[in-house]
Design an enzyme around this catalytic site. Structure first.
Site, PDB file in Angstrom:
ATOM      1  CE1 TYR A   1      47.032  46.324  38.530  1.00 51.05           C
ATOM      2  CE2 TYR A   1      46.646  46.563  40.882  1.00 51.05           C
ATOM      3  CZ  TYR A   1      47.080  45.807  39.801  1.00 51.05           C
ATOM      4  OH  TYR A   1      47.563  44.538  40.013  1.00 51.05           O
TER       5      TYR A   1
ATOM      6  NE  ARG B   1      50.877  35.040  41.732  1.00 55.14           N
ATOM      7  CZ  ARG B   1      50.377  34.023  42.424  1.00 55.14           C
ATOM      8  NH1 ARG B   1      49.242  33.445  42.049  1.00 55.14           N
ATOM      9  NH2 ARG B   1      51.003  33.579  43.485  1.00 55.14           N
TER      10      ARG B   1
ATOM     11  CG  ASP C   1      43.912  39.427  35.069  1.00 57.71           C
ATOM     12  OD1 ASP C   1      44.279  38.481  35.780  1.00 57.71           O
ATOM     13  OD2 ASP C   1      42.949  40.165  35.345  1.00 57.71           O
TER      14      ASP C   1
ATOM     15  NE  ARG D   1      40.088  42.693  33.282  1.00 64.60           N
ATOM     16  CZ  ARG D   1      40.161  41.462  32.791  1.00 64.60           C
ATOM     17  NH1 ARG D   1      41.161  40.673  33.145  1.00 64.60           N
ATOM     18  NH2 ARG D   1      39.242  41.034  31.953  1.00 64.60           N
TER      19      ARG D   1
END
Lengths: 246, 246
Positions: free
Chosen positions: B111, B50, B52, B198
């Protein structure tokens, strides 16, 4: 008065092109208004090249004359603050001689054309690439490109609105490279005719899609006739990469 | 019924995130509606991860069960036609076993985080990079990153909303690379905590800007306390790159 050299990145999407127009926004106007608001002066910004509506720039070179004393740092920061929200950014500023001219001093121009060659349309690069869903043979494009390099009468690849004195230009290089799902076409010359890069890419794409043979590109060039092609690749895949000075 | 594996590229900008939400658009809902319109079925699309709000995907993996007979080609073309104008594209589809699961079968996730490090804001990559105007020391970031690789309690780098059973995760790699004007941070792990990437990038950026020393990253990790950091890099620089399956 100081003459400033500006390096400018812009997203061509919302603009009618580099040059100031009566009927819509331009990069030139966006910069002139930002500099005008910063300095209180009415300024003219001159660029190395005029780009069409929708064409982007990684590093366009321009110049502007400013009377007010300003540091390079403050000039760049001021323009970038005041040009918002337009997608234009001045990445470098540098004082130059009063007779230096972004257009007339320029001895070389480089463009990049990005084709996204896959079935699915672009999600992240919408408006940044020309999407061709059919299979494109980049090797055939590369072979065709060799026919265009050198000194030629490029009338076939010239807009009817082109204001150049002569259709004869020297194309220094035209390289085609497969980069993952993309095909990149890189063109370099001292100068280009109006629509020349988009027109050459459109022609190479006809070959890449099998509609033309590489030899047809040579025939179209030798026809010296706009009617032998008349097809431009769309503007949003094109990037002005760099202007070169002595 | 056929279970289909989908590879999905999306621009996270207009979405509240991957997951269906009551209060705004999601990538999941955009895909479910497109597939529903195509098949007449009410479908559920499951993803490897999932993301953001604002986070992008180069290649998210998802799966969906469809009763109707359809070829891979028509399924991909149909979704891409019907999902417009949302910036979502299905780049590949493939039938998989009925017990294959995009989330539970996934054994690795990658990522990419893009930082644009220059004075001028982005014109072409607005919404695609985190712009940091101050000078960033990417070598110091790379040094700090080594402290985070391995098996650790990542409580410091975990959102208070994280639903993971345990804060202990194995970070397989965290690489920092200067790429022209950009700094790329690449992270790989079997799975990540909510906001972990992040949060780690935010922490590395503190080091890059000289506000923290590399050793402070180690201390923050060892504190096992969200209050030791509590700073996330913004979502629009983050890309889900790839989900890995056995």
């Amino acid at each position: 008065m100081t003459r400033w050299r500006l390096t400018v990145e812009f997203d061509g999407g919302p603009f009618m092109g580099w040059q100031r127009q009566d009927h819509g926004p331009s990069v030139q106007e966006a910069l002139e208004q930002a500099i005008g608001r910063m300095t209180g002066e009415t300024v003219a910004v001159h660029a190395a090249g005029r780009t069409d509506a929708g064409v982007h720039a990684l590093a366009m070179t321009a110049h502007v004359d400013i009377d007010r004393d300003v540091t390079p740092h403050r000039l760049r920061e001021g323009i970038n603050a005041l040009v918002r929200p337009d997608p234009v950014a001045v990445t470098a500023v540098e004082p130059v001689a009063d007779d230096w001219h972004a257009r007339f001093s320029c001895v070389g121009r480089r463009y990049l054309y990005r084709i996204l060659n896959r079935r699915a349309p672009p999600a992240l690069d919408a408006g940044r690439v020309w999407h061709i869903a059919q299979t494109v043979d980049s090797d055939a494009m590369a072979e065709s490109a060799t026919h265009l390099v050198g000194i030629h009468d490029f009338t076939t690849f010239r807009s009817v609105h082109c204001q150049s004195d002569s259709p004869v230009k020297t194309l220094d290089s035209l390289r085609v490279e497969q980069v993952g799902e993309e095909i990149h076409v890189r063109a370099a010359a001292r100068s280009f005719l109006h629509h020349q890069v988009r027109s050459m890419v459109g022609c190479l794409a006809l070959v890449g899609r099998g509609q033309w043979k590489p030899a047809d590109v040579k025939a179209a060039l030798e026809a010296r006739d706009r009617a032998a092609l008349g097809f431009n690749a769309p503007p949003h895949g094109l990037y002005f990469v760099e202007a070169i000075y002595p």
